[in-house]
Design an enzyme around this catalytic site. Sequence first.
Site, short mmCIF file in Angstrom:
data_model
loop_
_atom_site.label_atom_id
_atom_site.label_comp_id
_atom_site.label_asym_id
_atom_site.label_seq_id
_atom_site.Cartn_x
_atom_site.Cartn_y
_atom_site.Cartn_z
N CYS A 63 0.84 -1.21 0.00
CA CYS A 63 0.00 0.00 0.00
C CYS A 63 0.87 1.25 0.00
CB CYS A 63 -0.91 -0.02 1.22
SG CYS A 63 -1.88 1.48 1.39
N CYS B 37 -0.42 4.11 2.22
CA CYS B 37 -0.19 3.92 3.66
C CYS B 37 1.27 4.17 4.03
CB CYS B 37 -0.52 2.49 4.08
SG CYS B 37 -1.99 1.80 3.35
N ASP B 38 2.21 3.69 3.22
CA ASP B 38 3.62 3.64 3.64
C ASP B 38 4.55 4.55 2.86
OD1 ASP B 38 2.87 1.64 5.43
OD2 ASP B 38 3.16 0.06 3.96
#
Length: 303
Positions: free
Chosen positions: A131, A134-135
């Site tokens: 993701c 997300c990261d």
Amino acid sequence: MKDLVIIGAGPAGLTAGLYAARARMDAVLLERMAPGGQILNTEMVENYPGFPDGITGFELVDRMKKQAERFGIDIETREVLGLELAHERKLVRTDKGEMEAKALILACGASPRKLGIEGEELLIGKGVSYCATCDGAFYRDQEVAVIGGGDTAVEEAVFLTRFASKVYLIHRRDKLRAAKVIQEKAMKQEKIEFVWNTIPKRITGSAGVDGLDLEDVRTGRKWHLPVQGVFVLIGYIPNSQLVKGLLELDPQGFVITNQDMETSVPGVFAAGDIRSKLLRQVSTAVGEGATAAVAAEKFIEAD
Ligand code: NAP
């Protein structure tokens, strides 16, 4: 006994919940995590009609949730552990007890596909990610690799240029699968370097990712690319484990339905990414969620 249990609160499940609530069905929407589904992994949704400037994935599902709740849908945090579908009353086993329903809608979506190569499992959360939204911010001024050539990989490679100093897009063919408009954006990005006809063989590093062993599929040449992050964005596998052996699935494990979202078992419907179909988008998921709820209502009325 509920009229309807909807499993999964992504766009398909939330829309099914909205329609079920407006039909005044005794319905409950079960979600094991926070409502939203995979669209929460998308920074900006640009192809959902009605939002000409785009909308973040988070805001779009937050609006869907509020809209469904305004009409009274009950959303419960529960993990579904098992289903019994053989009888007229469907049994739903969850981590917080059992429920019975006259009809079920499966809207459990799909999960990221893994590469299955050495180093991947070991380095999840230590440089291996599924993701970018997300990261991505962890990789400021670092070099990263994105694996894949579909909409997700190419779109997220563009997103990662906000943080990373360089993004290698590693694809197993010499043509991208991604939509042309997404490809055009990536081609314009100087920070993205395309690595064609190449597959990853091993992710290297111990405390964190330090690189990738790669192989050119045409020449067989093997080489090493030093990177600090690896984003594996190679598609999805359906979350259909619960219904394996209970419903008809396609060879990839997606649930087969007819145009009214009916599965091979009467009273069990499916909507969204879990379905066997051509296009997996928010716009298709919401239409299927609406259809599944109306079909479930008609099924119960005919009972
Ligand atoms: P996808 O369309 O299935 O593409 C997967 C990509 O990964 C393909 O390029 C595939 O290569 C490659 N791949 C698969 N297995 C691999 C392996 N073992 N090793 C190396 N490469 C591998 O998946 P997606 O991009 O995640 O998209 C999923 C769905 O969501 C699609 O329907 C897509 O349209 C939709 N989506 C839409 C948007 C948008 O509209 N903005 C954004 C994201 C996703 P090949 O090309 O050689 O098969």
